[in-house]
Design an enzyme around this catalytic site. Structure first.
Site, PDB file in Angstrom:
ATOM      1  N   ASP A 135      41.079  41.103  48.033  1.00 23.42           N
ATOM      2  CA  ASP A 135      40.700  41.660  46.726  1.00 23.42           C
ATOM      3  C   ASP A 135      41.489  40.981  45.608  1.00 23.42           C
ATOM      4  OD1 ASP A 135      39.293  43.094  44.869  1.00 23.42           O
ATOM      5  OD2 ASP A 135      40.172  45.040  45.339  1.00 23.42           O
ATOM      6  N   HIS A 175      38.032  37.571  43.890  1.00 20.63           N
ATOM      7  CA  HIS A 175      37.426  37.486  42.554  1.00 20.63           C
ATOM      8  C   HIS A 175      37.847  36.173  41.914  1.00 20.63           C
ATOM      9  CE1 HIS A 175      36.077  41.721  42.480  1.00 20.63           C
ATOM     10  NE2 HIS A 175      37.148  41.927  43.227  1.00 20.63           N
ATOM     11  N   ASN A 234      42.269  49.261  42.027  1.00 21.36           N
ATOM     12  CA  ASN A 234      41.236  50.126  42.611  1.00 21.36           C
ATOM     13  C   ASN A 234      40.902  49.657  44.012  1.00 21.36           C
ATOM     14  OD1 ASN A 234      40.896  51.829  40.430  1.00 21.36           O
ATOM     15  ND2 ASN A 234      39.228  50.633  39.556  1.00 21.36           N
ATOM     16  N   ARG A 276      36.233  34.965  39.047  1.00 20.10           N
ATOM     17  CA  ARG A 276      36.047  35.113  37.584  1.00 20.10           C
ATOM     18  C   ARG A 276      35.189  34.041  36.926  1.00 20.10           C
ATOM     19  NH1 ARG A 276      37.416  40.104  38.469  1.00 20.10           N
ATOM     20  NH2 ARG A 276      39.598  40.655  38.258  1.00 20.10           N
ATOM     21  N   ASN A 296      31.047  40.447  40.540  1.00 19.54           N
ATOM     22  CA  ASN A 296      31.202  41.049  39.204  1.00 19.54           C
ATOM     23  C   ASN A 296      31.664  40.032  38.174  1.00 19.54           C
ATOM     24  OD1 ASN A 296      33.778  40.912  40.376  1.00 19.54           O
ATOM     25  ND2 ASN A 296      34.525  42.705  39.259  1.00 19.54           N
ATOM     26  N   GLY A 329      43.753  45.648  39.408  1.00 21.90           N
ATOM     27  CA  GLY A 329      43.630  44.426  40.193  1.00 21.90           C
ATOM     28  C   GLY A 329      44.937  43.666  40.320  1.00 21.90           C
TER      29      GLY A 329
HETATM   30  O1  DOR Z   1      41.328  46.577  41.499  1.00 18.07           O
HETATM   31  C1  DOR Z   1      40.246  46.021  41.578  1.00 18.07           C
HETATM   32  N1  DOR Z   1      39.900  45.039  40.718  1.00 18.07           N
HETATM   33  N2  DOR Z   1      39.379  46.401  42.519  1.00 18.07           N
HETATM   34  C2  DOR Z   1      38.127  45.909  42.572  1.00 18.07           C
HETATM   35  O2  DOR Z   1      37.436  46.170  43.517  1.00 18.07           O
HETATM   36  C3  DOR Z   1      37.629  45.051  41.477  1.00 18.07           C
HETATM   37  C4  DOR Z   1      38.726  44.253  40.950  1.00 18.07           C
HETATM   38  C5  DOR Z   1      38.416  43.442  39.727  1.00 18.07           C
HETATM   39  O3  DOR Z   1      37.326  42.910  39.587  1.00 18.07           O
HETATM   40  O4  DOR Z   1      39.329  43.290  38.891  1.00 18.07           O
HETATM   41 ZN    ZN Z   2      36.340  47.113  44.772  1.00 18.81          ZN
HETATM   42 ZN    ZN Z   3      37.238  43.688  44.367  1.00 19.83          ZN
END
Ligand code: DOR
Ligand code: ZN
Ligand code: ZN
Ligand code: ZN
Length: 396
Positions: A265, A20, A238, A22, A52, A284
């Site tokens: 992740d 990620h 997650n 951001r 995302n 995360g």
């Molecule tokens: O813990 C997580 N954070 N799992 C994910 O799959 C998304 C991520 C996030 O975007 O912060």
């Molecule tokens: Zn995820």
């Molecule tokens: Zn993720």
């Protein structure tokens, strides 16, 4: 320039299928620039930037922007991941074909940080992906099983009263999508496998001839739910940290090839969203700069993987899964290569503030870990050396 690799391990550049960055939207927590620096220092030559963002990467405008930013910075190949649906919780398929045909050449689609909930939509997405020759990566999580559930489901989490994703929320979607992929004649990739049951399901699906692949994160290979005792938000992620028996199953699954690869992740979050009580924290953890050390600690040291195996799970398999043609294959003499040099004997102590990420949310603060990336080479150019990075553009 001559690099002396005496006593070090030479590996192909690492490929992270799950990062990620951001950007766009939360540049206060990470950017393509800062995340690329973290990736280069961690030994990566390619990362897949999750969808995302804000706006969501559901159009070629966003995916091409992310790809271009990565090229400008020049520290790592930043491959944009496109969103499967329009918006974060979309009910309509995104224009995957347009994103795949853009300059960013999107090869993987996902609805991070959520999963594609609707089975019919997932089935249609799989059919479309098969016709385009791209990959769908699923964040296995059935949200109707997470509401008010004792999510972590282990005895520790239950006693502490913590909620999140129960294992059935993950495993039911893994089983569902394996069957949907079979019927659609498509491939499916499972993001961050976290339970022993998921390992069993992937093994079963493959035995049925289903085209399924799966990744595991470094944190799920090392940490377990005993960390939750502190109620510290730094441990929220997650899928959640699970029981020791799950950690064992994930390590064995990675060793025997049931789990294909390690993906970080890498999930940067602002200080105020992590340095708080568990239930207030965003899920995360940072992962790019610590991934290799955790793999050494959890897999190499216990004798579950040799260095050949590390090359496989960190570089070759992820490159193969997503169809990168410039990674994870034998290099011709004279061809510019993606390489990483690792000092296997060094130990280092993790300090969040010394990492290249803008955010500091590492769960390994003050831990001493084995092994360090000393040099990363992207297409013949040194991108990181002894912690220093060499971007093509300034602005850092
Ligand atoms: O813990 C997580 N954070 N799992 C994910 O799959 C998304 C991520 C996030 O975007 O912060
Ligand atoms: Zn995820
Ligand atoms: Zn993720
Ligand atoms: Zn959802």
């Amino acid at each position: 320039e001559v690099v002396d690799g005496k006593g070090q391990i030479l590996l192909p550049g690492f490929v992270d299928l799950h990062t990620h960055l951001r950007e766009p939207g939360r540049e206060d927590t990470e950017t393509v620039d800062s995340g690329s620096a973290a990736a280069a220092r961690g030994g990566y030559t390619a990362v897949f930037a999750m969808a995302n963002t804000d706006p969501v990467a559901d159009s070629v405008v966003v995916t091409d922007h992310v790809w271009r930013r990565g090229r400008e910075v020049g520290l790592v190949d930043v491959h944009p991941v496109g969103a499967v649906t329009v918006g974060l919780e979309g009910r309509q398929l995104a224009e995957m074909g347009t994103m795949a045909a853009g300059v960013g050449r999107v090869k993987m689609f996902s609805d991070d940080g959520k999963c594609v909930h609707d089975p019919l939509l997932m089935r249609r997405a799989l059919e479309y992906s098969a016709s385009l020759g791209v990959l769908i990566a699923q964040h296995a999580e059935e949200p109707r099983l997470t509401v008010g559930a004792v999510a972590h489901e282990g005895p520790t989490a239950a006693r502490l009263g913590l909620t999140g994703w129960p294992r059935a929320a993950e495993e039911s979607v893994v089983a569902r999508d394996a069957l949907l992929a079979r019927d659609a004649g498509a491939r499916v990739h499972i993001c961050h496998a976290s339970t022993a049951g998921t390992v069993e399901l992937v093994r079963w699906a493959r035995s049925q001839g289903i085209s399924i692949s799966a990744e595991v994160t470094p944190h799920h290979l090392l940490l377990d739910d005993s960390r939750l005792e502190s109620y510290d938000g730094i441990n929220r992620v997650n899928p959640p940290l699970r029981e020791k028996s799950d950690v064992e199953a994930l390590r064995r699954g990675l060793a025997d090839g049931t789990i294909d690869c390690v993906a970080t992740d890498h999930a940067p979050h602002a200080e105020q969203d992590k340095c708080c009580e568990f239930s207030q924290a965003r899920p995360g953890m940072l992962g790019l700069e610590t991934a290799l050390s955790i793999v050494i600690e959890t897999m190499v040291r216990p004798g579950l993987l040799d260095w050949r195996g590390v090359a496989k799970v960190m570089s070759e398999r992820p490159a193969e899964i997503v169809g990168l043609d410039d990674q994870g294959r034998p290099i011709e003499v004279g061809e510019p290569a993606n390489l990483v040099l690792v000092d296997p004997d060094t130990e280092w102590t993790v300090r969040g503030r010394e990492l290249a990420s803008i955010s500091h949310n590492t769960p390994y603060e003050d831990m001493t870990l084995p092994g360090k990336v000393t040099t990363t080479v992207l297409r013949g150019r040194i991108t990181a050396r002894d912690g220093e990075v060499f971007p093509l553009t300034g602005e850092r």
